[in-house]
Write a protein that holds these residues in place. Sequence first.
Motif, short mmCIF file in Angstrom:
data_model
loop_
_atom_site.label_atom_id
_atom_site.label_comp_id
_atom_site.label_asym_id
_atom_site.label_seq_id
_atom_site.Cartn_x
_atom_site.Cartn_y
_atom_site.Cartn_z
N ILE A 9 0.84 -1.21 0.00
CA ILE A 9 0.00 0.00 0.00
C ILE A 9 0.87 1.25 0.00
O ILE A 9 0.61 2.20 -0.75
CB ILE A 9 -0.97 -0.03 1.20
CG1 ILE A 9 -2.01 -1.13 1.00
CG2 ILE A 9 -1.65 1.33 1.37
CD1 ILE A 9 -2.90 -1.36 2.21
N ALA A 10 1.91 1.24 0.82
CA ALA A 10 2.83 2.40 0.86
C ALA A 10 3.48 2.61 -0.50
O ALA A 10 3.64 3.75 -0.97
CB ALA A 10 3.88 2.19 1.94
N GLY A 11 3.85 1.53 -1.16
CA GLY A 11 4.45 1.63 -2.49
C GLY A 11 3.49 2.22 -3.50
O GLY A 11 3.85 3.09 -4.30
N ILE A 12 2.25 1.75 -3.47
CA ILE A 12 1.23 2.26 -4.40
C ILE A 12 0.95 3.74 -4.13
O ILE A 12 0.86 4.55 -5.05
CB ILE A 12 -0.05 1.41 -4.31
CG1 ILE A 12 0.22 0.01 -4.88
CG2 ILE A 12 -1.21 2.08 -5.04
CD1 ILE A 12 -0.91 -0.98 -4.65
N VAL A 13 0.81 4.10 -2.86
CA VAL A 13 0.59 5.51 -2.50
C VAL A 13 1.78 6.36 -2.94
O VAL A 13 1.61 7.44 -3.50
CB VAL A 13 0.31 5.65 -0.99
CG1 VAL A 13 0.33 7.10 -0.55
CG2 VAL A 13 -1.03 5.01 -0.63
N GLY A 14 2.99 5.87 -2.73
CA GLY A 14 4.19 6.61 -3.13
C GLY A 14 4.25 6.82 -4.64
O GLY A 14 4.56 7.92 -5.12
N ILE A 15 3.94 5.79 -5.39
CA ILE A 15 3.93 5.90 -6.85
C ILE A 15 2.85 6.88 -7.31
O ILE A 15 3.09 7.72 -8.18
CB ILE A 15 3.74 4.51 -7.50
CG1 ILE A 15 5.00 3.67 -7.29
CG2 ILE A 15 3.41 4.63 -8.98
CD1 ILE A 15 4.84 2.22 -7.69
N THR A 16 1.68 6.80 -6.70
CA THR A 16 0.58 7.70 -7.06
C THR A 16 0.93 9.15 -6.77
O THR A 16 0.74 10.03 -7.62
CB THR A 16 -0.70 7.31 -6.31
OG1 THR A 16 -1.00 5.95 -6.60
CG2 THR A 16 -1.87 8.19 -6.70
#
Length: 161
Positions: A9-16
Amino acid sequence: MTAALLAAIAGIVGITIGRLWDTRAESSRWRRDQTTTSYQRVVEQFQVTYEVIRTIALAEPHTDSFQALVHEARIDAFKPWDSAFAAVWLHGSANVVASATALDRAITKLCSDAQERQFTVEDWNQARVPVREAFERFIDSARRQLGLPRAPVRFFAELSN
């Protein structure tokens, strides 16, 4: 498992967030490029338009060749000038649009005067002063809006006015 899920989730939020940031920065660069290009087009077209008006002003009016010169000027110089000017309306700051409008009015008046009578060189040197001043104000406001340092612009520097 929870740690892996949180990491995903942190990775997805960071990419977004990163992509949104890149998109915003890219949009800002695009706007600045469009603004700079529109200002540059006005400066380039000003040179052409000014020279055409000078040619008209120093030509003998009320001849067939004069009328052909004016007709050709409307196509070759004034239409591109209008196009360059319209781009500033779309991309320019309020101050730059105001100074471009003053420049357009000064050029229009000079062109009208040039079509009404033949100028002597001395008359021309005086009649072009308002255009010179309006052009210098346009350059100054464009440089200020682009965050460039002030530069003392003197178009027609040989004039004492």
